[in-house]
Design an enzyme around this catalytic site. Structure first.
Site, PDB file in Angstrom:
ATOM      1  N   HIS A 137      45.792  34.304  41.466  1.00  0.00           N
ATOM      2  CA  HIS A 137      46.051  33.531  42.684  1.00  0.00           C
ATOM      3  C   HIS A 137      47.393  33.885  43.314  1.00  0.00           C
ATOM      4  O   HIS A 137      47.509  33.935  44.543  1.00  0.00           O
ATOM      5  CB  HIS A 137      46.017  32.037  42.363  1.00  0.00           C
ATOM      6  CG  HIS A 137      46.204  31.165  43.562  1.00  0.00           C
ATOM      7  ND1 HIS A 137      45.298  31.128  44.610  1.00  0.00           N
ATOM      8  CD2 HIS A 137      47.198  30.299  43.904  1.00  0.00           C
ATOM      9  CE1 HIS A 137      45.726  30.286  45.539  1.00  0.00           C
ATOM     10  NE2 HIS A 137      46.872  29.772  45.137  1.00  0.00           N
ATOM     11  N   SER A 141      46.724  29.894  50.354  1.00  0.00           N
ATOM     12  CA  SER A 141      46.360  28.811  49.448  1.00  0.00           C
ATOM     13  C   SER A 141      46.159  27.515  50.245  1.00  0.00           C
ATOM     14  O   SER A 141      45.336  27.466  51.161  1.00  0.00           O
ATOM     15  CB  SER A 141      47.424  28.675  48.363  1.00  0.00           C
ATOM     16  OG  SER A 141      47.006  27.805  47.335  1.00  0.00           O
ATOM     17  N   ASP A 163      41.000  34.495  40.682  1.00  0.00           N
ATOM     18  CA  ASP A 163      41.416  33.254  41.334  1.00  0.00           C
ATOM     19  C   ASP A 163      40.182  32.387  41.571  1.00  0.00           C
ATOM     20  O   ASP A 163      39.247  32.838  42.237  1.00  0.00           O
ATOM     21  CB  ASP A 163      42.092  33.592  42.664  1.00  0.00           C
ATOM     22  CG  ASP A 163      42.538  32.371  43.443  1.00  0.00           C
ATOM     23  OD1 ASP A 163      42.513  31.253  42.887  1.00  0.00           O
ATOM     24  OD2 ASP A 163      42.919  32.550  44.619  1.00  0.00           O
TER      25      ASP A 163
END
Length: 336
Positions: free
Chosen positions: A304, A176, A274
């Site tokens: 995600h 991320s 995501d």
């Protein structure tokens, strides 16, 4: 004949992810809007969920160090070895410098879930992992975080031999926001030092903070894309501040670098549900176009965060095995 699926049809959430979310959701406190409050509640939620699911760090060896950063706050790093004893100096093990994910504003190496993940990966891959506890926004803003992450990488290289690792078998990785920082470090290394990096491991990475590559087609209809974009822009503003031009700088948005030539080989994992999958997949194409070897894999029906749910979501177990398998190949790369 069956009706062909429209390419615009919304994908389906993996039933194992739905079951996992259903189990976890009742355990979570609502997070407040202010960053510091959100960070505190998110940390409590991580403790609560980890306890409920039986997530506990392995008893592998670890050690902490404080690394100075020129012009910015020092950064704490934690070194993880694959066994219960520290690897002897000169062992020549591969080493992965990793940056946790948390939208630049939450999480850290002290979270049970991250600490446990680092320990099991180090053990299963037989490598050293150095995890950097970079600063949170908005208390610290860009470029403090990439500079801290660069300093952690440089420190690891300088101390690799005494850590039982090889400076010729170094990888960087992140998830991320940490994927954004890992990719930034590869650019910084190319621009500043050209040290050998044998792999960049990017998991659901955020790579374009202008949100120009965010892909909203996989978002559930109950969460309109406009809401997702607004939430993303809030995190970006907390990280970069009000100067929107900063989002176009390559160390903030590695996907927007003018060139991706000379960067390390990459393994990029994305998830169908995501919005950041657009970032990861566009980066894979950019690297490939620049002649960089890259493997990109999209996990169908995943969100995600679901690839971190090993032991509960089969796709997460597959992702873990894939990552470990790739990290194991580092033993055969470079010179000891």
């Amino acid at each position: 004949m069956p009706t062909p699926r429209s390419r615009f049809q919304r994908p389906t959430l993996d039933s194992a992810v739905a079951a996992w979310e259903g189990r976890v959701a009742p355990l979570l406190e609502d997070e407040p809007a202010d960053p510091a409050g959100r960070r505190r509640v998110a940390a409590r939620n991580d403790d609560t969920v980890s306890a409920a699911l039986g997530i506990a760090p392995l008893p592998t060896a670890s050690e902490e160090h404080t690394v100075p950063v020129d012009g910015h706050p020092d950064v704490r790093v934690r070194v993880y070895w694959p066994g219960e004893e520290r690897a002897p100096a000169g062992s020549g093990l591969p080493v992965l410098v990793y940056y946790y994910g948390g939208g630049f504003t939450i999480a850290g190496i002290d979270w049970v879930s991250w600490d446990a993940r680092f320990r099991v990966r180090a053990r299963d891959a037989g490598i050293v992992i150095v995890a950097a506890d970079y600063a949170h926004a908005p208390e610290q803003r860009f470029p403090a975080q990439p500079e801290q992450c660069w300093s952690a990488f440089e420190w690891t290289r300088a101390h690799a031999e005494e850590l039982g690792a090889s400076p010729e078998r170094m990888a960087v990785g992140g998830a991320s926001s940490g994927g954004d920082l890992a990719a930034a470090v590869t650019l910084m290394n190319r621009d500043r030092s050209a040290h050998p990096i044998v792999l960049q491991l990017l998991e659901n990475p955020a790579l374009d903070l202008t949100m120009g590559h965010a892909d909203m087609r996989g978002i559930d209809a109950r969460m309109p894309g406009v809401i997702v974009r607004a939430a993303g822009r809030t995190l970006v503003r907390q990280y970069l501040g009000d100067d929107t031009a900063l989002a176009r700088l390559p160390y903030a948005s590695p996907l927007r670098a003018t060139s991706h030539e000379g960067l390390p080989p990459a393994l990029i994992l994305t998830s169908e549900l995501d919005p950041l999958r657009g970032d990861g997949e566009a980066y894979a194409r950019a690297l490939s176009a620049a002649g960089v070897p890259v493997t990109a894999m999209r996990f169908i029906g995943q969100t995600h965060g679901s690839l971190g749910s090993t032991g509960y979501v089969p796709a997460a177990d597959v992702a873990h095995r894939l990552v470990v398998s790739e990290l194991r190949t580092l033993h055969a790369r470079g010179a000891a």
